[in-house]
Design a protein around this motif. Structure first.
Motif, PDB file in Angstrom:
ATOM      1  N   LEU A   1      -1.359  12.241 -11.482  1.00 46.72           N
ATOM      2  CA  LEU A   1      -0.363  11.146 -11.100  1.00 46.72           C
ATOM      3  C   LEU A   1      -0.109  11.395  -9.444  1.00 46.72           C
ATOM      4  O   LEU A   1       0.341  10.429  -8.816  1.00 46.72           O
ATOM      5  CB  LEU A   1       0.778  11.330 -11.889  1.00 46.72           C
ATOM      6  CG  LEU A   1       0.543  10.192 -13.130  1.00 46.72           C
ATOM      7  CD1 LEU A   1       1.444  10.436 -14.277  1.00 46.72           C
ATOM      8  CD2 LEU A   1      -0.167   9.198 -13.186  1.00 46.72           C
ATOM      9  N   TRP A   2       0.068  12.471  -9.050  1.00 50.46           N
ATOM     10  CA  TRP A   2       0.278  12.835  -7.674  1.00 50.46           C
ATOM     11  C   TRP A   2      -0.946  12.568  -6.739  1.00 50.46           C
ATOM     12  O   TRP A   2      -0.563  11.810  -5.835  1.00 50.46           O
ATOM     13  CB  TRP A   2       0.696  14.430  -7.552  1.00 50.46           C
ATOM     14  CG  TRP A   2       1.155  14.589  -5.790  1.00 50.46           C
ATOM     15  CD1 TRP A   2       2.235  14.541  -5.280  1.00 50.46           C
ATOM     16  CD2 TRP A   2       0.336  15.264  -4.887  1.00 50.46           C
ATOM     17  NE1 TRP A   2       2.245  14.722  -4.018  1.00 50.46           N
ATOM     18  CE2 TRP A   2       0.830  15.292  -3.698  1.00 50.46           C
ATOM     19  CE3 TRP A   2      -1.266  15.410  -5.073  1.00 50.46           C
ATOM     20  CZ2 TRP A   2       0.153  15.758  -2.580  1.00 50.46           C
ATOM     21  CZ3 TRP A   2      -1.695  16.066  -3.754  1.00 50.46           C
ATOM     22  CH2 TRP A   2      -1.066  16.132  -2.470  1.00 50.46           C
ATOM     23  N   TRP A   3      -2.019  12.633  -6.997  1.00 50.97           N
ATOM     24  CA  TRP A   3      -3.259  12.497  -6.346  1.00 50.97           C
ATOM     25  C   TRP A   3      -3.275  10.881  -6.275  1.00 50.97           C
ATOM     26  O   TRP A   3      -3.825  10.272  -5.482  1.00 50.97           O
ATOM     27  CB  TRP A   3      -4.460  13.039  -6.885  1.00 50.97           C
ATOM     28  CG  TRP A   3      -4.563  14.363  -6.553  1.00 50.97           C
ATOM     29  CD1 TRP A   3      -4.528  15.745  -7.217  1.00 50.97           C
ATOM     30  CD2 TRP A   3      -4.938  14.831  -5.141  1.00 50.97           C
ATOM     31  NE1 TRP A   3      -4.682  16.678  -6.502  1.00 50.97           N
ATOM     32  CE2 TRP A   3      -5.092  16.271  -5.124  1.00 50.97           C
ATOM     33  CE3 TRP A   3      -5.173  14.327  -3.869  1.00 50.97           C
ATOM     34  CZ2 TRP A   3      -5.179  17.247  -4.033  1.00 50.97           C
ATOM     35  CZ3 TRP A   3      -5.385  15.090  -2.906  1.00 50.97           C
ATOM     36  CH2 TRP A   3      -5.359  16.390  -2.801  1.00 50.97           C
ATOM     37  N   MET A   4      -2.923  10.066  -7.415  1.00 46.29           N
ATOM     38  CA  MET A   4      -3.214   8.661  -7.612  1.00 46.29           C
ATOM     39  C   MET A   4      -1.935   8.450  -6.636  1.00 46.29           C
ATOM     40  O   MET A   4      -2.477   7.140  -5.801  1.00 46.29           O
ATOM     41  CB  MET A   4      -2.601   8.265  -8.841  1.00 46.29           C
ATOM     42  CG  MET A   4      -2.729   6.637  -9.119  1.00 46.29           C
ATOM     43  SD  MET A   4      -2.008   6.170 -10.563  1.00 46.29           S
ATOM     44  CE  MET A   4      -0.253   6.289 -10.123  1.00 46.29           C
TER      45      MET A   4
ATOM     46  N   ILE B   1      -2.775   5.818   1.015  1.00 53.88           N
ATOM     47  CA  ILE B   1      -3.733   5.860   2.011  1.00 53.88           C
ATOM     48  C   ILE B   1      -4.812   4.454   2.024  1.00 53.88           C
ATOM     49  O   ILE B   1      -4.949   3.896   2.799  1.00 53.88           O
ATOM     50  CB  ILE B   1      -4.259   6.948   2.217  1.00 53.88           C
ATOM     51  CG1 ILE B   1      -3.469   8.065   2.541  1.00 53.88           C
ATOM     52  CG2 ILE B   1      -5.593   6.946   3.380  1.00 53.88           C
ATOM     53  CD1 ILE B   1      -3.875   9.708   2.117  1.00 53.88           C
ATOM     54  N   VAL B   2      -5.639   4.423   0.809  1.00 54.50           N
ATOM     55  CA  VAL B   2      -6.698   3.664   0.644  1.00 54.50           C
ATOM     56  C   VAL B   2      -6.162   2.252   0.826  1.00 54.50           C
ATOM     57  O   VAL B   2      -7.221   1.499   1.530  1.00 54.50           O
ATOM     58  CB  VAL B   2      -7.232   3.819  -0.664  1.00 54.50           C
ATOM     59  CG1 VAL B   2      -8.489   2.880  -1.044  1.00 54.50           C
ATOM     60  CG2 VAL B   2      -8.072   5.355  -0.746  1.00 54.50           C
ATOM     61  N   PRO B   3      -5.243   1.546   0.358  1.00 52.79           N
ATOM     62  CA  PRO B   3      -5.065   0.155   0.746  1.00 52.79           C
ATOM     63  C   PRO B   3      -4.756   0.182   2.109  1.00 52.79           C
ATOM     64  O   PRO B   3      -5.324  -1.118   2.671  1.00 52.79           O
ATOM     65  CB  PRO B   3      -3.795   0.256  -0.115  1.00 52.79           C
ATOM     66  CG  PRO B   3      -3.540   0.896  -1.171  1.00 52.79           C
ATOM     67  CD  PRO B   3      -4.517   2.171  -0.629  1.00 52.79           C
TER      68      PRO B   3
ATOM     69  N   TRP C   1       4.430   2.715  -3.432  1.00 54.28           N
ATOM     70  CA  TRP C   1       4.849   1.222  -3.719  1.00 54.28           C
ATOM     71  C   TRP C   1       5.499   0.543  -2.597  1.00 54.28           C
ATOM     72  O   TRP C   1       5.414  -0.695  -2.031  1.00 54.28           O
ATOM     73  CB  TRP C   1       6.007   1.108  -4.788  1.00 54.28           C
ATOM     74  CG  TRP C   1       6.342  -0.015  -4.955  1.00 54.28           C
ATOM     75  CD1 TRP C   1       7.406  -0.829  -5.156  1.00 54.28           C
ATOM     76  CD2 TRP C   1       5.717  -1.246  -5.956  1.00 54.28           C
ATOM     77  NE1 TRP C   1       7.358  -2.215  -5.506  1.00 54.28           N
ATOM     78  CE2 TRP C   1       6.511  -2.422  -5.828  1.00 54.28           C
ATOM     79  CE3 TRP C   1       4.249  -1.244  -6.323  1.00 54.28           C
ATOM     80  CZ2 TRP C   1       5.998  -3.694  -6.526  1.00 54.28           C
ATOM     81  CZ3 TRP C   1       3.814  -2.421  -6.917  1.00 54.28           C
ATOM     82  CH2 TRP C   1       4.535  -3.517  -7.125  1.00 54.28           C
ATOM     83  N   ASP C   2       6.505   1.290  -1.807  1.00 51.11           N
ATOM     84  CA  ASP C   2       7.154   0.580  -0.870  1.00 51.11           C
ATOM     85  C   ASP C   2       6.570   0.705   0.437  1.00 51.11           C
ATOM     86  O   ASP C   2       6.791  -0.331   1.244  1.00 51.11           O
ATOM     87  CB  ASP C   2       8.487   1.495  -0.654  1.00 51.11           C
ATOM     88  CG  ASP C   2       9.475   1.494  -1.671  1.00 51.11           C
ATOM     89  OD1 ASP C   2       9.432   0.426  -2.550  1.00 51.11           O
ATOM     90  OD2 ASP C   2      10.310   2.239  -1.970  1.00 51.11           O
ATOM     91  N   MET C   3       5.844   1.665   0.678  1.00 54.60           N
ATOM     92  CA  MET C   3       4.988   1.705   2.159  1.00 54.60           C
ATOM     93  C   MET C   3       3.697   1.257   2.211  1.00 54.60           C
ATOM     94  O   MET C   3       3.189   1.174   3.211  1.00 54.60           O
ATOM     95  CB  MET C   3       5.183   3.162   2.610  1.00 54.60           C
ATOM     96  CG  MET C   3       6.428   3.821   2.608  1.00 54.60           C
ATOM     97  SD  MET C   3       7.498   3.014   4.070  1.00 54.60           S
ATOM     98  CE  MET C   3       6.819   3.583   5.432  1.00 54.60           C
TER      99      MET C   3
END
Length: 189
Positions: free
Chosen positions: A38-41, A47-49, A105-107
């Motif tokens: 979940l940390w890697w997710m 980054i990816v978006p 979520w926020d950034m």
């Protein structure tokens, strides 16, 4: 004046307790969260978006979209911190342990989603887009992150998020219409 010193002492003791709890939180994060799935997710979602947005964005509108994105980031971080601090919800599996909000979520997810929605079919009714965004955020994303155990809505229902998400989107839409910018290098007339 003596009362002032008493208040300062109480506040300083409270800050010391908070710092101790943050140290415990960092130790727990280091031991149980860092490098977990979940940390890697969360890292990937941070980054990816942005990479995808960078490739699909309307290049002529990059500055305007970033302006809107920073507005969305600011509002979502502020509201997320308030909700977390007053115990309405909390997050687990933080990407960055000292932040009370869920960084991806926020950034990333909120601003990118809104920036993409604003640039796709820009003439479509913004209220329809805002309602779609609010429903997607509140009834798909929030339950998904709850199911993953990343988000824990302690005293919060997904429905409460709908008007807030609509307001954030409409605020972003309003900011996207602002075109009266004067370069800072121009002299006043």
């Amino acid at each position: 004046m003596e009362n002032n010193h008493k208040v300062i002492n109480i506040i300083d003791k409270n800050v010391d307790k908070i710092e101790d709890l943050i140290d415990i939180k960092i130790d727990l994060w280091r031991e149980h969260v860092l490098f977990s799935g979940l940390w890697w997710m969360g890292v990937v979602l941070s980054i990816v978006p942005w990479i995808i947005w960078f490739m699909i964005r309307k290049r002529q509108s990059t500055d305007l979209l970033m302006y809107v994105g920073f507005y969305v980031m600011s509002i979502s971080i502020m509201l997320d911190i308030i909700g977390d601090q007053i115990g309405l919800w909390h997050y687990r599996y933080h990407v960055i342990p000292v932040l009370p909000t869920y960084f991806p979520w926020d950034m990333t997810l909120m601003p990118i989603t809104i920036m993409v929605m604003l640039q796709i079919h820009p003439k479509k009714n913004p209220w329809i887009k805002a309602i779609f965004f609010a429903i997607l955020s509140s009834y798909v994303a929030e339950p998904f992150f709850t199911w993953l155990t990343v988000y824990n809505p302690v005293r919060w229902r997904f429905t409460y998020s709908v008007p807030i998400q609509i307001a954030i989107f409409m605020g972003a839409y309003w900011f996207s219409l602002r075109i009266k910018f004067t370069p800072l290098s121009e002299k006043d007339s």
